[in-house]
Motif scaffolding. Structure first.
Motif, PDB file in Angstrom:
ATOM      1  N   LEU A 145      -3.406   3.880  -6.524  1.00 22.13           N
ATOM      2  CA  LEU A 145      -3.669   2.465  -6.783  1.00 22.13           C
ATOM      3  C   LEU A 145      -2.658   1.900  -7.768  1.00 22.13           C
ATOM      4  O   LEU A 145      -2.176   0.773  -7.614  1.00 22.13           O
ATOM      5  CB  LEU A 145      -5.094   2.293  -7.329  1.00 22.13           C
ATOM      6  CG  LEU A 145      -6.206   2.604  -6.323  1.00 22.13           C
ATOM      7  CD1 LEU A 145      -7.569   2.578  -7.025  1.00 22.13           C
ATOM      8  CD2 LEU A 145      -6.210   1.596  -5.186  1.00 22.13           C
ATOM      9  N   GLU A 146      -2.334   2.697  -8.778  1.00 25.58           N
ATOM     10  CA  GLU A 146      -1.393   2.256  -9.795  1.00 25.58           C
ATOM     11  C   GLU A 146      -0.016   2.002  -9.170  1.00 25.58           C
ATOM     12  O   GLU A 146       0.628   0.989  -9.451  1.00 25.58           O
ATOM     13  CB  GLU A 146      -1.311   3.369 -10.841  1.00 25.58           C
ATOM     14  CG  GLU A 146      -0.736   2.981 -12.168  1.00 25.58           C
ATOM     15  CD  GLU A 146      -0.932   4.107 -13.183  1.00 25.58           C
ATOM     16  OE1 GLU A 146      -2.082   4.602 -13.345  1.00 25.58           O
ATOM     17  OE2 GLU A 146       0.058   4.506 -13.810  1.00 25.58           O
TER      18      GLU A 146
ATOM     19  N   ARG B 191      -6.163  14.669   1.749  1.00 25.69           N
ATOM     20  CA  ARG B 191      -5.922  13.398   2.424  1.00 25.69           C
ATOM     21  C   ARG B 191      -6.879  12.371   1.830  1.00 25.69           C
ATOM     22  O   ARG B 191      -8.107  12.570   1.827  1.00 25.69           O
ATOM     23  CB  ARG B 191      -6.195  13.579   3.915  1.00 25.69           C
ATOM     24  CG  ARG B 191      -5.870  12.389   4.793  1.00 25.69           C
ATOM     25  CD  ARG B 191      -6.140  12.731   6.258  1.00 25.69           C
ATOM     26  NE  ARG B 191      -5.192  13.710   6.754  1.00 25.69           N
ATOM     27  CZ  ARG B 191      -4.069  13.393   7.395  1.00 25.69           C
ATOM     28  NH1 ARG B 191      -3.788  12.130   7.645  1.00 25.69           N
ATOM     29  NH2 ARG B 191      -3.250  14.334   7.794  1.00 25.69           N
ATOM     30  N   GLU B 192      -6.335  11.279   1.318  1.00 21.94           N
ATOM     31  CA  GLU B 192      -7.200  10.303   0.640  1.00 21.94           C
ATOM     32  C   GLU B 192      -8.206   9.677   1.609  1.00 21.94           C
ATOM     33  O   GLU B 192      -9.322   9.359   1.213  1.00 21.94           O
ATOM     34  CB  GLU B 192      -6.352   9.212  -0.017  1.00 21.94           C
ATOM     35  CG  GLU B 192      -5.575   9.746  -1.222  1.00 21.94           C
ATOM     36  CD  GLU B 192      -4.859   8.669  -2.008  1.00 21.94           C
ATOM     37  OE1 GLU B 192      -4.335   7.719  -1.385  1.00 21.94           O
ATOM     38  OE2 GLU B 192      -4.829   8.752  -3.245  1.00 21.94           O
ATOM     39  N   ALA B 193      -7.838   9.516   2.867  1.00 24.50           N
ATOM     40  CA  ALA B 193      -8.790   8.958   3.833  1.00 24.50           C
ATOM     41  C   ALA B 193      -9.978   9.885   4.010  1.00 24.50           C
ATOM     42  O   ALA B 193     -11.109   9.435   4.193  1.00 24.50           O
ATOM     43  CB  ALA B 193      -8.105   8.720   5.175  1.00 24.50           C
ATOM     44  N   ALA B 194      -9.733  11.202   3.932  1.00 25.93           N
ATOM     45  CA  ALA B 194     -10.822  12.158   4.105  1.00 25.93           C
ATOM     46  C   ALA B 194     -11.692  12.220   2.856  1.00 25.93           C
ATOM     47  O   ALA B 194     -12.904  12.370   2.935  1.00 25.93           O
ATOM     48  CB  ALA B 194     -10.254  13.539   4.430  1.00 25.93           C
TER      49      ALA B 194
ATOM     50  N   GLY C 122      -6.423   7.167  -8.565  1.00 23.93           N
ATOM     51  CA  GLY C 122      -5.894   6.237  -9.559  1.00 23.93           C
ATOM     52  C   GLY C 122      -4.380   6.123  -9.491  1.00 23.93           C
ATOM     53  O   GLY C 122      -3.818   5.042  -9.604  1.00 23.93           O
ATOM     54  N   ARG C 123      -3.704   7.263  -9.289  1.00 21.93           N
ATOM     55  CA  ARG C 123      -2.237   7.228  -9.215  1.00 21.93           C
ATOM     56  C   ARG C 123      -1.788   6.364  -8.036  1.00 21.93           C
ATOM     57  O   ARG C 123      -0.878   5.551  -8.157  1.00 21.93           O
ATOM     58  CB  ARG C 123      -1.717   8.661  -9.046  1.00 21.93           C
ATOM     59  CG  ARG C 123      -0.208   8.749  -8.885  1.00 21.93           C
ATOM     60  CD  ARG C 123       0.244  10.192  -8.651  1.00 21.93           C
ATOM     61  NE  ARG C 123       1.662  10.216  -8.318  1.00 21.93           N
ATOM     62  CZ  ARG C 123       2.147  10.020  -7.089  1.00 21.93           C
ATOM     63  NH1 ARG C 123       1.326   9.773  -6.088  1.00 21.93           N
ATOM     64  NH2 ARG C 123       3.449  10.050  -6.878  1.00 21.93           N
TER      65      ARG C 123
ATOM     66  N   GLY D 196     -12.235   9.775   1.005  1.00 23.73           N
ATOM     67  CA  GLY D 196     -13.013   8.540   0.973  1.00 23.73           C
ATOM     68  C   GLY D 196     -12.604   7.588  -0.123  1.00 23.73           C
ATOM     69  O   GLY D 196     -13.234   6.556  -0.311  1.00 23.73           O
ATOM     70  N   LYS D 197     -11.555   7.928  -0.856  1.00 25.47           N
ATOM     71  CA  LYS D 197     -11.022   6.902  -1.753  1.00 25.47           C
ATOM     72  C   LYS D 197      -9.601   7.219  -2.176  1.00 25.47           C
ATOM     73  O   LYS D 197      -9.170   8.364  -2.173  1.00 25.47           O
ATOM     74  CB  LYS D 197     -11.920   6.683  -2.967  1.00 25.47           C
ATOM     75  CG  LYS D 197     -12.053   7.841  -3.911  1.00 25.47           C
ATOM     76  CD  LYS D 197     -12.886   7.379  -5.116  1.00 25.47           C
ATOM     77  CE  LYS D 197     -13.088   8.540  -6.080  1.00 25.47           C
ATOM     78  NZ  LYS D 197     -13.810   8.102  -7.275  1.00 25.47           N
ATOM     79  N   GLN D 198      -8.914   6.159  -2.525  1.00 30.76           N
ATOM     80  CA  GLN D 198      -7.565   6.300  -3.051  1.00 30.76           C
ATOM     81  C   GLN D 198      -7.661   6.650  -4.529  1.00 30.76           C
ATOM     82  O   GLN D 198      -8.484   6.093  -5.259  1.00 30.76           O
ATOM     83  CB  GLN D 198      -6.812   4.986  -2.879  1.00 30.76           C
ATOM     84  CG  GLN D 198      -6.608   4.596  -1.409  1.00 30.76           C
ATOM     85  CD  GLN D 198      -5.907   3.275  -1.264  1.00 30.76           C
ATOM     86  OE1 GLN D 198      -6.447   2.246  -1.642  1.00 30.76           O
ATOM     87  NE2 GLN D 198      -4.711   3.279  -0.716  1.00 30.76           N
TER      88      GLN D 198
ATOM     89  N   GLU E 248       0.852  -1.182   0.000  1.00 29.58           N
ATOM     90  CA  GLU E 248       0.000   0.000   0.000  1.00 29.58           C
ATOM     91  C   GLU E 248       0.894   1.239   0.000  1.00 29.58           C
ATOM     92  O   GLU E 248       1.989   1.233   0.576  1.00 29.58           O
ATOM     93  CB  GLU E 248      -0.961   0.001   1.192  1.00 29.58           C
ATOM     94  CG  GLU E 248      -2.040  -1.052   1.023  1.00 29.58           C
ATOM     95  CD  GLU E 248      -3.152  -0.989   2.048  1.00 29.58           C
ATOM     96  OE1 GLU E 248      -4.023  -1.872   2.018  1.00 29.58           O
ATOM     97  OE2 GLU E 248      -3.158  -0.062   2.860  1.00 29.58           O
ATOM     98  N   TYR E 249       0.405   2.289  -0.645  1.00 30.85           N
ATOM     99  CA  TYR E 249       1.202   3.489  -0.844  1.00 30.85           C
ATOM    100  C   TYR E 249       0.375   4.686  -0.432  1.00 30.85           C
ATOM    101  O   TYR E 249      -0.848   4.709  -0.638  1.00 30.85           O
ATOM    102  CB  TYR E 249       1.559   3.576  -2.329  1.00 30.85           C
ATOM    103  CG  TYR E 249       2.222   4.862  -2.800  1.00 30.85           C
ATOM    104  CD1 TYR E 249       3.604   4.984  -2.823  1.00 30.85           C
ATOM    105  CD2 TYR E 249       1.461   5.928  -3.259  1.00 30.85           C
ATOM    106  CE1 TYR E 249       4.207   6.152  -3.286  1.00 30.85           C
ATOM    107  CE2 TYR E 249       2.052   7.095  -3.721  1.00 30.85           C
ATOM    108  CZ  TYR E 249       3.428   7.203  -3.738  1.00 30.85           C
ATOM    109  OH  TYR E 249       4.020   8.362  -4.200  1.00 30.85           O
ATOM    110  N   GLY E 250       1.002   5.652   0.167  1.00 31.86           N
ATOM    111  CA  GLY E 250       0.295   6.885   0.483  1.00 31.86           C
ATOM    112  C   GLY E 250       1.281   8.025   0.570  1.00 31.86           C
ATOM    113  O   GLY E 250       2.472   7.822   0.760  1.00 31.86           O
TER     114      GLY E 250
END
Lengths: 246, 246, 246, 246, 246, 246
Positions: free
Chosen positions: F96-97, F84-87, F93-94, F89-91, F70-72
């Motif tokens: 996930l890739e 913030r991706e958690a805020a 495309g970049r 509500g989704k990750q 997992e990447y963040g």
């Protein structure tokens, strides 16, 4: 590159450097400004191009257009039914990755200033999957894009050339030790290396994505795959031109 | 019911009780156990039936099967592009309403004990929309369902009759004061009352959904719409039978 | 229609064409412009009408208002606790279907030009469920709507008549072979056919939704259900008028 | 603490240490094992207790029960309509914070071994808000919890005492320089410090949450608030006992 | 308060009123206007302050600024890996509760008129957790906030004093019967009462949150915890001042 | 390949084939089985490896393990703050890739049978971004993976060799007409072609991802980039070995 089908016959009986039959049908549906059904053998993708007189926020007021893509698979385009992404409530990582790739590939042949403040959205929906859906999508989306741009030109909305050259994509991979062109599902699910190659008709590379599924690939294997990709792309440019009546 | 096209001609030139040409093409795609492209004029819906050897949790261990449906529109199946529901992250209310309707309609002709602990999922995806997508979906999904059940029978997995009778659906509405059958988009977007009628081939009603878009409809108008619906359903049962080679 | 309770007594002991006691209590809560608790027997729904001086984007600048509805069930309004939709993160298909129905029904009695660029939102929250929550919601929301429009009129914000006629809804169904009016939960969960009938006080139909839960229903059964619905609606209009002091 | 209403009268005219009238109505709805409408003046919260014979995964097989809470506000329980959380697709931070608080507070009076592997869910839904919804919810949920436990006992499902002591909650704050008990909305939206105090009937603190909305509060102010909270809690325990017929 | 480590030694060997070593490192990362790594023993939180020349909608045009906070834990900051909230698709209740607390705490020391229409966002990300992450976050975020305000002042964008006094936070709890300061994870997961105390450097309380995890706490225990909190806060203000070179 | 910095100096002053200083710090945090801070110049990524004695559903009972990533990015790891991706509500495309890429890359050096039914999750969190975060993440995650496997071995949980060879990744691109190695942010945001090259220490390619940002790249440019990548990878393998004390 050795082309000895005797040694390692492909499941389909194709020669190593032989693509599946390519079929491109324009005006497949009637509402979209461009609508293309493209078939790479049993893989069938419907590519529509939709023109919208708006651009995303980051481009507003800059006089430039935008080209973007969305990708989807019908739930039963695959051997076993896949969950519908709309029902699951999100697009998966593979979907996002593919639609980002399609968008980048098509933007590579567009003069966005000439397009003006418009967005062209390329929807690539897989009706039937048998390997190579992303390469078929890119190749078909190009034709839909050209049709949408022609639609704009016929209405007098654009003057300059918007589409610069052509873009097509094909896969190549190492299947049972042999480099082969345009993998179908049987090969794709059992290959060592899979590479997607996006090219323009000037012989330049737009995007290369190669993944070692089994063992790592050597430089000479890479060279063989690139040579196959160049051959495949040339055939796809011919198919696009024929479909477009050029 | 008066059938005087002179008084209020339909945009398509059809007679008030005339359906659009219906076309049903089986085995449209190759992976699904049943795959049907159904066209009501320019409305085209791909209906696939997928068999899964599982049932939802509320049915486990009861020896009964389940039939369910999902519905979607390709983004550019419509006159202007609609958002992709997978990208928005949820299915809209209209989508959920339609897929619930399709599921109920098809369950009405299935003996779920005879099906055994299996689920048949009917995916109805609109490739091109011109009004009446939900009625086309129900009518086509019936044929896909029959094909999937035949596929199970040929593999010896079911013994008894699973599909009991036939189900079809058609719309009727009041367009410019006149009751008409099978509204296309031009009529649908400009009518006073729109009714979707799901029937079985015994002449019974499975589902009725009538909505006054403009003024409320009177009882005599309702009677006229029901008579049109019965006529349309008879024609659809004939088309289904012909497609199934009965 | 036979009304012989001896043959097939209803669980509640009601006559086939007998509604449950209807109670309508205005000003149930204090903040909303209209706030109505409506009871159909043990079914209790709180309907509030909220006025907002904005309209959705698709109506901006057109001088027209909007009426919309939202529906919810408290988690323990039902026999066994249901998941809270806010906690699950989405509204289910049934919820969306019902709130779309309520909104359409109420818009049918509103002159949206007379309302001006305002939105009235009807929140229908089920405090206790015993069958018929959607018909109670529509019937009660009408009263809340009238109160909200009167509130606007008293403040001098509207001049012309906004609410045109009245709207009410009731269910009818075939329970153990007999057509009955206003199904409660015991009947609803065990009936063959369930129909929701939305009418206006001019005797017109606004919406009909009939579903065969068991066997398909015949035309004569449909006629009997419609007759019951007309009787029930007349009683509901009387109850609305009494509540409104007309 | 000075109690001189002349100096700084409260909007409601109450004395500084005077609570709003408290009303507790049991069996407000019929399906839940415990169902309580609690009113702190114009604040009205429906608290239901639902028994489920399951526990969350982290407790399975340990022989212990669980008590949890969910909180919601009806969209028009407030002065201006709030978005429905189910429609927005998520519960807000305030909602989550409050329902976590209610759950912790009620678990503090439960012997979870005596409860056995059962979950009691306390749904606290605000029908009308006028400040203090979380304290009313805790106080009312206690009564609903007792009723649900009694329901279990009457069915012979539990033997030992499950509820140990009582729990109640009240707010206190500094309004215009003066410590006051049980803030209503007019005070809450204009106060300097707001403290929620959860106590048990042994005089112990279960939870304290004090927030300086304006200037920070001093130690002597904190002491005054705690004294008010202790007084309020005593009155609430009396109201709970009276409602429970103790 | 008795400080007899012989009776009940803390797992870390600390005295009851002894904080863990506090380390504050400014300019920990380079892009943010303020970037502070704060360590309370083995708890390490990266606090960045980001300046944006916009305010939320509810403040637009009022000439006031806003200060808000977001909180996150790296998945493996904890003893066992926690789910990544971005992957789960929502922030949990604990996260929302903490970030709301941090935001309120920091707003208590900011003159929002002096800030002008700007937002400062404090991101508090836990690199390593060992108890007390929220108190470390508040204490570190204060330093990052001061750095961001100084950055604005050096660019001449603000004239008046924006940060008024200082804010710090520390926990205290009853561990094995003894009041102790600044609980680490071993104590936090096994204590009876846990209180988070946010203070300003004038000795005022900004926020108090005390929770009885085991038995309820008595007034004298509360007094002991407040005294510990005041001692801890004084030490934290000294550490902040030293880090800021005051 | 010409290495004449005079012709086209890089913003950093580096030679065309010169990597940024690489720093690898093991045991950066204490809870994870492997925890590595890797820096490529100003790019800093924290890579942790977490061992879990479970595998995803598709592998259960097969005796094989799994490696996933997992990447963040911390919101303010970038020049301007990112959501913030958690805020949200989704990750995106970049994200996930990239995390799919990291997972594939690391699985290429793992013998999953030797790992047994365990999952190793590699969390790669960017503390500070200056270009090349995904290549740094892969290179650092390898070291964290080795540490986690050693942790398993020291506990006697695995016997055979799990990690086969080494994996590292580096970028190369065409910056102002010149092929350069290891692009920093200034180059990355202004280059014509960007290629990420994942290799193993046997000289094989694991993954190639090349994108023409400006004009398409020619075959000779591709060859130059591959040569640079091979040079960079060799240096990274040396850095990994040094960090691991080999």
């Amino acid at each position: 590159m050795s082309q000895t089908p005797v040694v390692s016959p492909r499941p389909s009986g194709r020669l190593p450097d032989q693509m599946r039959p390519v079929r491109i049908e324009r005006a497949f549906t009637r509402h979209a400004e461009g609508s293309v059904l493209i078939c790479f053998g049993e893989t069938r993708v419907l590519c529509t191009a939709s023109v919208d007189n708006k651009v995303p926020a980051f481009l507003r007021g800059k006089g430039e257009g935008w080209v973007t893509a969305e990708y989807g698979m019908l739930p039963r385009s695959t051997h076993t039914r896949s969950d519908r992404e709309a029902a699951r409530g999100k697009q998966g990582g593979r979907t996002l990755e593919i639609q980002r790739l399609i968008g980048r590939a098509l933007r590579a042949c567009v003069d966005r200033s000439a397009l003006g403040e418009r967005t062209i959205t390329l929807d690539c929906d897989v009706l039937q999957a048998d390997g190579g859906t992303r390469t078929a999508a890119i190749t078909g989306a190009y034709v839909a894009l050209v049709d949408a741009v022609n639609w704009l030109r016929q209405r007098g909305e654009i003057k300059r050339e918007v589409v610069v050259g052509a873009v097509a994509a094909v896969s190549a991979g190492i299947y049972r030790g042999q480099p082969v062109l345009d993998l179908d599902y049987a090969e794709d699910s059992d290959c060592d290396t899979d590479m997607n190659i996006v090219m323009n008709d000037g012989g330049g590379f737009i995007e290369l994505q190669g993944t070692a599924e089994g063992h790592a690939f050597r430089r000479d294997e890479l060279d063989a795959l690139l040579a196959l990709g160049e051959k495949g792309a040339r055939e796809l440019f011919a198919a696009q031109n024929e479909a477009l009546g050029r």
